[in-house]
Design a protein around this motif. Structure first.
Motif, PDB file in Angstrom:
ATOM      1  N   GLU A   1      57.268  79.395  83.909  1.00  0.00           N
ATOM      2  CA  GLU A   1      57.494  77.793  82.848  1.00  0.00           C
ATOM      3  C   GLU A   1      58.510  76.854  84.000  1.00  0.00           C
ATOM      4  O   GLU A   1      59.831  77.812  84.425  1.00  0.00           O
ATOM      5  N   LYS A   2      58.682  75.262  83.101  1.00  0.00           N
ATOM      6  CA  LYS A   2      60.391  74.811  83.941  1.00  0.00           C
ATOM      7  C   LYS A   2      61.058  75.571  83.192  1.00  0.00           C
ATOM      8  O   LYS A   2      60.834  75.595  82.242  1.00  0.00           O
TER       9      LYS A   2
ATOM     10  N   HIS B   1      62.927  68.351  85.165  1.00  0.00           N
ATOM     11  CA  HIS B   1      61.969  67.385  85.415  1.00  0.00           C
ATOM     12  C   HIS B   1      61.419  66.499  86.273  1.00  0.00           C
ATOM     13  O   HIS B   1      60.985  65.839  87.491  1.00  0.00           O
TER      14      HIS B   1
ATOM     15  N   THR C   1      55.558  70.514  85.175  1.00  0.00           N
ATOM     16  CA  THR C   1      53.786  68.998  84.693  1.00  0.00           C
ATOM     17  C   THR C   1      53.337  67.880  84.696  1.00  0.00           C
ATOM     18  O   THR C   1      52.635  67.631  85.324  1.00  0.00           O
TER      19      THR C   1
ATOM     20  N   GLY D   1      57.175  82.219  72.394  1.00  0.00           N
ATOM     21  CA  GLY D   1      57.343  81.013  71.103  1.00  0.00           C
ATOM     22  C   GLY D   1      56.362  80.319  71.526  1.00  0.00           C
ATOM     23  O   GLY D   1      55.046  80.022  72.104  1.00  0.00           O
ATOM     24  N   GLU D   2      56.718  78.433  71.728  1.00  0.00           N
ATOM     25  CA  GLU D   2      55.942  77.462  71.961  1.00  0.00           C
ATOM     26  C   GLU D   2      55.566  77.268  72.612  1.00  0.00           C
ATOM     27  O   GLU D   2      54.517  76.584  71.913  1.00  0.00           O
ATOM     28  N   ILE D   3      55.653  77.244  74.085  1.00  0.00           N
ATOM     29  CA  ILE D   3      54.711  76.713  74.792  1.00  0.00           C
ATOM     30  C   ILE D   3      53.808  77.987  75.541  1.00  0.00           C
ATOM     31  O   ILE D   3      52.869  77.508  75.152  1.00  0.00           O
TER      32      ILE D   3
ATOM     33  N   THR E   1      63.438  74.417  70.219  1.00  0.00           N
ATOM     34  CA  THR E   1      63.704  76.124  70.603  1.00  0.00           C
ATOM     35  C   THR E   1      64.256  76.497  70.979  1.00  0.00           C
ATOM     36  O   THR E   1      65.715  75.691  72.038  1.00  0.00           O
TER      37      THR E   1
ATOM     38  N   HIS F   1      64.113  83.689  83.792  1.00  0.00           N
ATOM     39  CA  HIS F   1      63.254  83.191  84.476  1.00  0.00           C
ATOM     40  C   HIS F   1      63.157  83.981  85.747  1.00  0.00           C
ATOM     41  O   HIS F   1      61.946  84.162  86.520  1.00  0.00           O
TER      42      HIS F   1
ATOM     43  N   ASP G   1      57.325  90.028  74.286  1.00  0.00           N
ATOM     44  CA  ASP G   1      58.484  89.024  73.840  1.00  0.00           C
ATOM     45  C   ASP G   1      59.755  90.111  74.438  1.00  0.00           C
ATOM     46  O   ASP G   1      59.384  91.441  73.434  1.00  0.00           O
ATOM     47  N   ARG G   2      60.544  89.931  73.953  1.00  0.00           N
ATOM     48  CA  ARG G   2      62.139  90.238  73.744  1.00  0.00           C
ATOM     49  C   ARG G   2      62.219  91.067  72.082  1.00  0.00           C
ATOM     50  O   ARG G   2      62.573  92.277  72.185  1.00  0.00           O
TER      51      ARG G   2
ATOM     52  N   GLY H   1      64.228  77.660  74.129  1.00  0.00           N
ATOM     53  CA  GLY H   1      63.595  77.485  74.266  1.00  0.00           C
ATOM     54  C   GLY H   1      64.589  76.255  75.750  1.00  0.00           C
ATOM     55  O   GLY H   1      64.678  76.480  77.025  1.00  0.00           O
TER      56      GLY H   1
ATOM     57  N   THR I   1      59.411  82.358  78.998  1.00  0.00           N
ATOM     58  CA  THR I   1      60.641  82.526  78.020  1.00  0.00           C
ATOM     59  C   THR I   1      62.008  81.511  78.480  1.00  0.00           C
ATOM     60  O   THR I   1      61.964  80.595  79.218  1.00  0.00           O
TER      61      THR I   1
HETATM   62  N1  LIG Z   1      56.354  72.430  81.101  1.00  0.00           N
HETATM   63  C1  LIG Z   1      57.213  71.797  80.085  1.00  0.00           C
HETATM   64  O1  LIG Z   1      56.847  70.679  80.039  1.00  0.00           O
HETATM   65  C2  LIG Z   1      57.683  72.652  78.751  1.00  0.00           C
HETATM   66  C3  LIG Z   1      58.184  72.331  77.630  1.00  0.00           C
HETATM   67  C4  LIG Z   1      58.230  73.153  77.029  1.00  0.00           C
HETATM   68  C5  LIG Z   1      58.932  73.900  77.565  1.00  0.00           C
HETATM   69  N2  LIG Z   1      59.065  74.589  78.482  1.00  0.00           N
HETATM   70  C6  LIG Z   1      59.788  75.626  79.027  1.00  0.00           C
HETATM   71  O2  LIG Z   1      59.190  76.358  78.287  1.00  0.00           O
HETATM   72  C7  LIG Z   1      60.554  78.104  78.017  1.00  0.00           C
HETATM   73  C8  LIG Z   1      59.888  78.565  76.995  1.00  0.00           C
HETATM   74  O3  LIG Z   1      60.205  77.394  76.030  1.00  0.00           O
HETATM   75  P1  LIG Z   1      59.747  77.663  74.504  1.00  0.00           P
HETATM   76  O4  LIG Z   1      60.349  76.085  73.850  1.00  0.00           O
HETATM   77  O5  LIG Z   1      58.474  77.757  74.618  1.00  0.00           O
HETATM   78  O6  LIG Z   1      60.684  78.299  73.898  1.00  0.00           O
HETATM   79  P2  LIG Z   1      60.616  79.305  72.343  1.00  0.00           P
HETATM   80  O7  LIG Z   1      62.562  79.801  71.719  1.00  0.00           O
HETATM   81  O8  LIG Z   1      60.470  79.089  71.614  1.00  0.00           O
HETATM   82  O9  LIG Z   1      60.676  81.032  73.089  1.00  0.00           O
HETATM   83  C9  LIG Z   1      61.088  82.259  74.203  1.00  0.00           C
HETATM   84  C10 LIG Z   1      60.605  83.057  74.182  1.00  0.00           C
HETATM   85  O10 LIG Z   1      61.109  83.797  75.248  1.00  0.00           O
HETATM   86  C11 LIG Z   1      61.153  85.254  73.634  1.00  0.00           C
HETATM   87  N3  LIG Z   1      62.562  85.565  74.435  1.00  0.00           N
HETATM   88  C12 LIG Z   1      63.609  85.923  75.159  1.00  0.00           C
HETATM   89  N4  LIG Z   1      63.844  86.272  76.342  1.00  0.00           N
HETATM   90  C13 LIG Z   1      63.381  86.716  77.318  1.00  0.00           C
HETATM   91  C14 LIG Z   1      63.160  87.842  77.949  1.00  0.00           C
HETATM   92  N5  LIG Z   1      63.552  88.157  78.964  1.00  0.00           N
HETATM   93  N6  LIG Z   1      61.837  88.647  78.061  1.00  0.00           N
HETATM   94  C15 LIG Z   1      60.422  88.809  77.103  1.00  0.00           C
HETATM   95  N7  LIG Z   1      60.952  87.215  75.996  1.00  0.00           N
HETATM   96  C16 LIG Z   1      61.536  86.478  76.033  1.00  0.00           C
HETATM   97  C17 LIG Z   1      62.041  84.876  72.657  1.00  0.00           C
HETATM   98  O11 LIG Z   1      62.152  85.688  71.785  1.00  0.00           O
HETATM   99  C18 LIG Z   1      61.133  83.566  72.479  1.00  0.00           C
HETATM  100  O12 LIG Z   1      59.891  84.196  71.532  1.00  0.00           O
HETATM  101  C19 LIG Z   1      61.794  77.367  78.574  1.00  0.00           C
HETATM  102  O13 LIG Z   1      62.198  77.908  79.617  1.00  0.00           O
HETATM  103  C20 LIG Z   1      60.656  75.818  78.131  1.00  0.00           C
HETATM  104  O14 LIG Z   1      61.909  74.802  79.250  1.00  0.00           O
HETATM  105  C21 LIG Z   1      57.968  73.739  79.575  1.00  0.00           C
END
Ligand SMILES: NC(=O)c1ccc[n+]([C@@H]2O[C@H](COP(=O)([O-])OP(=O)(O)OC[C@H]3O[C@@H](n4cnc5c(N)ncnc54)[C@H](O)[C@@H]3O)[C@@H](O)[C@H]2O)c1
Length: 368
Positions: A95-96, A177, A124, A15-17, A162, A78, A39-40, A164, A73
């Motif tokens: 990821e956090k 955080h 981060t 996904g996004e991150i 998202t 996690h 990915d799921r 997530g 995810t």
């Molecule tokens: N470090 C940071 O500053 C920071 C910033 C943004 C997001 N994050 C973290 O990153 C994580 C993901 O966030 P996002 O915005 O990318 O979410 P997102 O919803 O964009 O992406 C998550 C992806 O994981 C997939 N998924 C869900 N469960 C799954 C599983 N069991 N196995 C495999 N794939 C699975 C989903 O289909 C989706 O494509 C979150 O925990 C969020 O807190 C951290």
């Protein structure tokens, strides 16, 4: 590095991150890791693999036979994914938040010890230069012994677009955080009594409006199905007393409708006050933040003394954190065991806040 020596990295969750941070980082590395994405939803992994010129993986984590697994995810998955990867003999970058229950965070740390594999939690903001400067300042005892650590992260209108971010709620999204930074900066552990309260959700257009209308996210503007049905719990206040140390106070909001996004970390010590005022994350408001970043009170003349006047406008901490993560995974630098311990404590603290929100009473926990 010879091709046969290439390190294989599996990204779980595309996904996004993964797309914004982890894949661009890995693709820019001179050590040219072999990258697999999963990915799921397999169609998401296929699409992302094509977009980034990597390979999609289908099947279990173990069957990918990677050396390093990066967990991207939503938060609730996690811990299980990390334990699965560790049991398969892989190092984990997670990821956090590391987990959303204290017991799960401890389970990850135990699996890391049992299988002799490392876990790097992506808190981060520990890798921001201004946070490092504040941490050094506090460690120097210039403000004496810390009695209170307040941390505030408010977004003018930044509900995640998202699942997530959204599914975890604001306490785990932004609060995890801050809880982590509070313990990273103070080094506190021990018995804690925690209380948290949510402000009543503010009405926003179209249920919960996404991240700045998607302008900063570009094409990763959230899909309609990622929007919450109605108003989400977007603002949480939390207070904890850590026995023998002092008080942690947090305020997190996705939707404060203020003039701009802001983060303020303030430490009150027995001889003064130190504070960091800035903007975290990928907020567009990083481009327009003004004024000193880190400052400390001067007890001689009751004035602020500027320690760092430069604001960091680019989100370089994401790459800095991964430099540290991969150096520790690939053996270039020894891992900091304490970093994982702090992460386990910070999950315990957030978990206590979450239980307090659910029960509307104070919750006792141990930050071991
Ligand atoms: N470090 C940071 O500053 C920071 C910033 C943004 C997001 N994050 C973290 O990153 C994580 C993901 O966030 P996002 O915005 O990318 O979410 P997102 O919803 O964009 O992406 C998550 C992806 O994981 C997939 N998924 C869900 N469960 C799954 C599983 N069991 N196995 C495999 N794939 C699975 C989903 O289909 C989706 O494509 C979150 O925990 C969020 O807190 C951290």
């Amino acid at each position: 590095m010879m091709l046969r020596d290439r390190i294989r990295v599996l990204l779980v969750g595309s996904g996004e991150i993964a797309r914004r941070v982890h894949l661009p980082y890995l693709l820019s590395q001179p050590w040219q890791p072999e990258i697999l994405v999963t990915d799921r939803d397999p169609s998401v992994a296929e699409r992302v693999a094509v977009e980034f010129g990597t390979r999609a993986h289908r099947g279990s984590i173990a069957s990918a036979r990677a050396q390093i697994v990066v967990i991207c995810t939503p938060a609730a998955s996690h811990a299980d994914l990390a334990v699965e990867a560790l049991a398969a003999g892989m190092h984990v970058i997670c990821e956090k938040p590391l987990a959303i229950a204290a017991g799960d965070a401890r389970r990850v740390a135990e699996a890391s010890r049992r299988h002799g594999r490392r876990v790097f939690p992506c808190y981060t903001n520990r890798y921001r230069q201004d946070v490092e400067i504040l941490r050094d300042l506090l460690a120097s005892k210039r403000i004496g012994r810390i009695r209170e650590l307040s941390a505030q992260w408010t977004r003018r209108h930044g509900v995640p677009g998202t699942q997530g971010g959204l599914a975890a709620g604001v306490l785990w999204d932004l609060g995890s955080h801050l809880a982590d930074l509070a313990l990273h900066l103070t080094g506190w552990s021990g018995e804690v009594t925690a209380f948290a309260a949510a402000a009543s959700p503010a009405p926003v257009d179209e249920g919960v409006a996404p991240w700045y209308g998607g302008t900063w996210c570009g094409e990763s503007r959230p899909a309609a199905e990622n929007r919450a049905e109605g108003p989400a719990e977007d603002t949480v206040h939390a207070l904890a007393r850590v026995a023998g140390h002092g008080v942690v106070r947090l305020l997190v909001s996705w939707n404060q409708q203020g003039a701009g996004d802001e983060v303020c970390l303030q430490a009150v010590g027995t001889r003064g006050v130190a504070e960091l005022r800035t903007v975290f994350g990928f907020s567009p408001d990083r481009q327009r933040i003004e004024g000193p970043c880190v400052r400390v009170s001067d007890p001689r003349n009751a004035r602020w003394q500027v320690v760092l006047d430069r604001q960091s406008r680019e989100p370089v901490e994401y790459r800095r954190q991964l430099d540290v993560a991969y150096a520790s995974m690939t053996g270039a630098d020894p891992p900091e065991a304490a970093d994982l311990d702090v992460a386990v404590r910070s999950v315990t603290l957030c978990d206590a806040f979450a239980r307090s929100l659910a029960t509307t009473s104070s919750v006792a926990a141990t930050l071991a």
